[in-house]
Design a protein around this motif. Structure first.
Motif, PDB file in Angstrom:
ATOM      1  N   LYS A 135      14.491  -5.593  -0.858  1.00 25.08           N
ATOM      2  CA  LYS A 135      15.365  -6.592  -0.241  1.00 25.08           C
ATOM      3  C   LYS A 135      14.753  -7.259   0.994  1.00 25.08           C
ATOM      4  O   LYS A 135      15.149  -8.359   1.364  1.00 25.08           O
ATOM      5  CB  LYS A 135      16.717  -5.977   0.121  1.00 25.08           C
ATOM      6  N   LYS A 136      13.805  -6.604   1.626  1.00 24.39           N
ATOM      7  CA  LYS A 136      13.213  -7.187   2.837  1.00 24.39           C
ATOM      8  C   LYS A 136      12.010  -8.078   2.533  1.00 24.39           C
ATOM      9  O   LYS A 136      11.386  -8.610   3.442  1.00 24.39           O
ATOM     10  CB  LYS A 136      12.828  -6.090   3.822  1.00 24.39           C
ATOM     11  N   TYR A 137      11.708  -8.240   1.236  1.00 27.02           N
ATOM     12  CA  TYR A 137      10.543  -9.033   0.854  1.00 27.02           C
ATOM     13  C   TYR A 137      10.940 -10.328   0.139  1.00 27.02           C
ATOM     14  O   TYR A 137      12.035 -10.442  -0.405  1.00 27.02           O
ATOM     15  CB  TYR A 137       9.633  -8.206  -0.060  1.00 27.02           C
ATOM     16  N   LYS A 138      10.012 -11.285   0.124  1.00 26.31           N
ATOM     17  CA  LYS A 138      10.250 -12.580  -0.510  1.00 26.31           C
ATOM     18  C   LYS A 138       9.953 -12.507  -2.006  1.00 26.31           C
ATOM     19  O   LYS A 138       8.926 -11.974  -2.416  1.00 26.31           O
ATOM     20  CB  LYS A 138       9.387 -13.661   0.152  1.00 26.31           C
ATOM     21  N   LEU A 139      10.860 -13.093  -2.794  1.00 23.00           N
ATOM     22  CA  LEU A 139      10.792 -13.032  -4.250  1.00 23.00           C
ATOM     23  C   LEU A 139      10.929 -14.426  -4.843  1.00 23.00           C
ATOM     24  O   LEU A 139      11.778 -15.213  -4.410  1.00 23.00           O
ATOM     25  CB  LEU A 139      11.935 -12.136  -4.763  1.00 23.00           C
TER      26      LEU A 139
ATOM     27  N   ILE B 181       4.660  -2.938  -9.039  1.00 23.46           N
ATOM     28  CA  ILE B 181       5.252  -2.263  -7.888  1.00 23.46           C
ATOM     29  C   ILE B 181       6.198  -1.161  -8.348  1.00 23.46           C
ATOM     30  O   ILE B 181       6.082   0.002  -7.951  1.00 23.46           O
ATOM     31  CB  ILE B 181       6.045  -3.246  -7.003  1.00 23.46           C
ATOM     32  N   ILE B 182       7.154  -1.551  -9.221  1.00 26.83           N
ATOM     33  CA  ILE B 182       8.181  -0.620  -9.657  1.00 26.83           C
ATOM     34  C   ILE B 182       8.823  -1.151 -10.948  1.00 26.83           C
ATOM     35  O   ILE B 182       8.966  -2.365 -11.103  1.00 26.83           O
ATOM     36  CB  ILE B 182       9.263  -0.437  -8.551  1.00 26.83           C
ATOM     37  N   PRO B 183       9.180  -0.271 -11.879  1.00 21.29           N
ATOM     38  CA  PRO B 183       9.914  -0.743 -13.070  1.00 21.29           C
ATOM     39  C   PRO B 183      11.292  -1.251 -12.642  1.00 21.29           C
ATOM     40  O   PRO B 183      11.924  -0.687 -11.744  1.00 21.29           O
ATOM     41  CB  PRO B 183      10.055   0.522 -13.926  1.00 21.29           C
ATOM     42  N   LEU B 184      11.755  -2.314 -13.289  1.00 18.52           N
ATOM     43  CA  LEU B 184      13.070  -2.875 -12.988  1.00 18.52           C
ATOM     44  C   LEU B 184      14.000  -2.624 -14.172  1.00 18.52           C
ATOM     45  O   LEU B 184      14.376  -3.541 -14.898  1.00 18.52           O
ATOM     46  CB  LEU B 184      12.961  -4.374 -12.688  1.00 18.52           C
TER      47      LEU B 184
ATOM     48  N   LYS C 113       0.829  -1.206   0.000  1.00 16.20           N
ATOM     49  CA  LYS C 113       0.000   0.000   0.000  1.00 16.20           C
ATOM     50  C   LYS C 113       0.866   1.260   0.000  1.00 16.20           C
ATOM     51  O   LYS C 113       0.492   2.290  -0.539  1.00 16.20           O
ATOM     52  CB  LYS C 113      -0.932  -0.002   1.214  1.00 16.20           C
ATOM     53  N   THR C 114       2.054   1.167   0.639  1.00 16.11           N
ATOM     54  CA  THR C 114       3.009   2.271   0.593  1.00 16.11           C
ATOM     55  C   THR C 114       3.872   2.113  -0.645  1.00 16.11           C
ATOM     56  O   THR C 114       4.457   1.052  -0.860  1.00 16.11           O
ATOM     57  CB  THR C 114       3.909   2.268   1.840  1.00 16.11           C
ATOM     58  N   PRO C 115       3.956   3.129  -1.498  1.00 18.56           N
ATOM     59  CA  PRO C 115       4.707   3.008  -2.755  1.00 18.56           C
ATOM     60  C   PRO C 115       6.167   2.627  -2.548  1.00 18.56           C
ATOM     61  O   PRO C 115       6.804   3.059  -1.581  1.00 18.56           O
ATOM     62  CB  PRO C 115       4.584   4.407  -3.367  1.00 18.56           C
ATOM     63  N   ILE C 116       6.677   1.798  -3.449  1.00 18.90           N
ATOM     64  CA  ILE C 116       8.097   1.445  -3.481  1.00 18.90           C
ATOM     65  C   ILE C 116       8.762   2.360  -4.514  1.00 18.90           C
ATOM     66  O   ILE C 116       8.348   2.407  -5.672  1.00 18.90           O
ATOM     67  CB  ILE C 116       8.291  -0.025  -3.874  1.00 18.90           C
ATOM     68  N   THR C 117       9.776   3.089  -4.093  1.00 21.66           N
ATOM     69  CA  THR C 117      10.423   4.046  -4.995  1.00 21.66           C
ATOM     70  C   THR C 117      11.847   3.661  -5.363  1.00 21.66           C
ATOM     71  O   THR C 117      12.447   4.270  -6.244  1.00 21.66           O
ATOM     72  CB  THR C 117      10.450   5.444  -4.348  1.00 21.66           C
ATOM     73  N   ASP C 118      12.382   2.631  -4.700  1.00 21.32           N
ATOM     74  CA  ASP C 118      13.755   2.203  -4.972  1.00 21.32           C
ATOM     75  C   ASP C 118      13.813   0.687  -4.902  1.00 21.32           C
ATOM     76  O   ASP C 118      13.239   0.076  -3.987  1.00 21.32           O
ATOM     77  CB  ASP C 118      14.710   2.813  -3.928  1.00 21.32           C
ATOM     78  N   ILE C 119      14.508   0.085  -5.843  1.00 19.43           N
ATOM     79  CA  ILE C 119      14.604  -1.375  -5.896  1.00 19.43           C
ATOM     80  C   ILE C 119      15.210  -1.957  -4.621  1.00 19.43           C
ATOM     81  O   ILE C 119      14.898  -3.079  -4.233  1.00 19.43           O
ATOM     82  CB  ILE C 119      15.406  -1.801  -7.146  1.00 19.43           C
ATOM     83  N   GLU C 120      16.057  -1.187  -3.953  1.00 20.27           N
ATOM     84  CA  GLU C 120      16.688  -1.661  -2.716  1.00 20.27           C
ATOM     85  C   GLU C 120      15.651  -1.936  -1.627  1.00 20.27           C
ATOM     86  O   GLU C 120      15.882  -2.757  -0.739  1.00 20.27           O
ATOM     87  CB  GLU C 120      17.708  -0.635  -2.218  1.00 20.27           C
ATOM     88  N   GLN C 121      14.517  -1.247  -1.695  1.00 22.12           N
ATOM     89  CA  GLN C 121      13.462  -1.458  -0.707  1.00 22.12           C
ATOM     90  C   GLN C 121      12.882  -2.870  -0.773  1.00 22.12           C
ATOM     91  O   GLN C 121      12.286  -3.352   0.195  1.00 22.12           O
ATOM     92  CB  GLN C 121      12.336  -0.438  -0.904  1.00 22.12           C
TER      93      GLN C 121
END
Length: 233
Positions: free
Chosen positions: A115-119, A184-187, A105-113
């Motif tokens: 890192k704390k999530y499961k992929l 979420i965010i462009p990669l 719900k909170t926007p992700i603005t940097d790919i580094e953010q």
């Protein structure tokens, strides 16, 4: 339709199922943008083709290790640059991180953010290689992109990666609700051109024959016509 009879094969070709570039139609014929491009090239080279459709990791490993192997569609990355002989560019992908609508719900603005999530990523894919190189701690490697999508819908991972066209095609195939997916965010760091390429120990004459055939369809407008038909970049 591609000739897949190994008994008369002259040229080994490996690929994966990656809609809309490579996929099976209802009549089990292999179709898609990249398939049609390669068919035009094969017409010019005149070779009989031993086409093998594998899970991506197996296709990638085969092209790495077996002489005179052509692989498509392969992302041209820094990690892979010196591992293959590059043939011709097929298209470019715009890759995003994706989640379910109710997440992030909170926007992700940097790919580094992230890192704390499961992929979840496909084994030996360019995105897997990138996130592993960057030491993302919560990576799940799977055999197929369909598995990663299923894990997302089951809330076993927080995000996956892919282009809009490939994810929509996979979700539809699996009868998953496409509207639940959210970018979420462009990669941009993993946006790469997709090529056909050869194993390093391939015969130079074979490579030259195929690259010359590619130049012919590029020059005569066939490549652009197919890109327009399949609406790829």
């Amino acid at each position: 339709m591609l000739n897949t009879s190994s008994s008369i094969a002259k040229q080994l070709v490996v690929t994966e199922i990656l809609p809309p570039y490579q996929f099976y139609q209802e009549n089990t014929a292999l179709s898609g943008f990249s398939v049609e491009v390669m068919q035009e090239i094969f017409k010019i080279t005149g070779d009989e083709i031993d086409l093998q459709v594998f899970p991506w990791a197996r296709a990638y490993k085969t092209a790495l290790n077996q002489p005179n192997t052509l692989i498509f569609s392969l992302s041209r990355t820094k990690v892979r640059e010196n591992l293959f002989i590059w043939g011709g560019k097929l298209m470019r992908e715009d890759i995003y991180a994706w989640c379910l609508q109710e997440k992030f719900k909170t926007p992700i603005t940097d790919i580094e953010q992230l890192k704390k999530y499961k992929l979840a990523v496909t084994n030996s894919s360019s995105t897997a290689q990138y996130f592993q190189q960057e030491d993302y701690p919560f990576i799940y490697t799977v055999v197929s992109p369909e598995q990663s999508l299923q894990m997302l819908y089951l809330n076993r991972v927080d995000f996956i990666t892919g282009t809009k066209s490939t994810l929509v095609a996979r979700a539809s195939k699996l009868n998953l609700e496409v509207s639940r997916l959210k970018k979420i965010i462009p990669l941009s760091v993993v946006n790469h051109d997709l090529y056909f390429a050869f194993s390093l120990n391939s015969d130079k004459k074979i490579v030259t024959k195929y690259t010359n055939a590619y130049k012919i369809i590029e020059k005569n407008g066939t490549l652009d016509k197919l890109r327009n038909k399949w609406q790829v970049q």
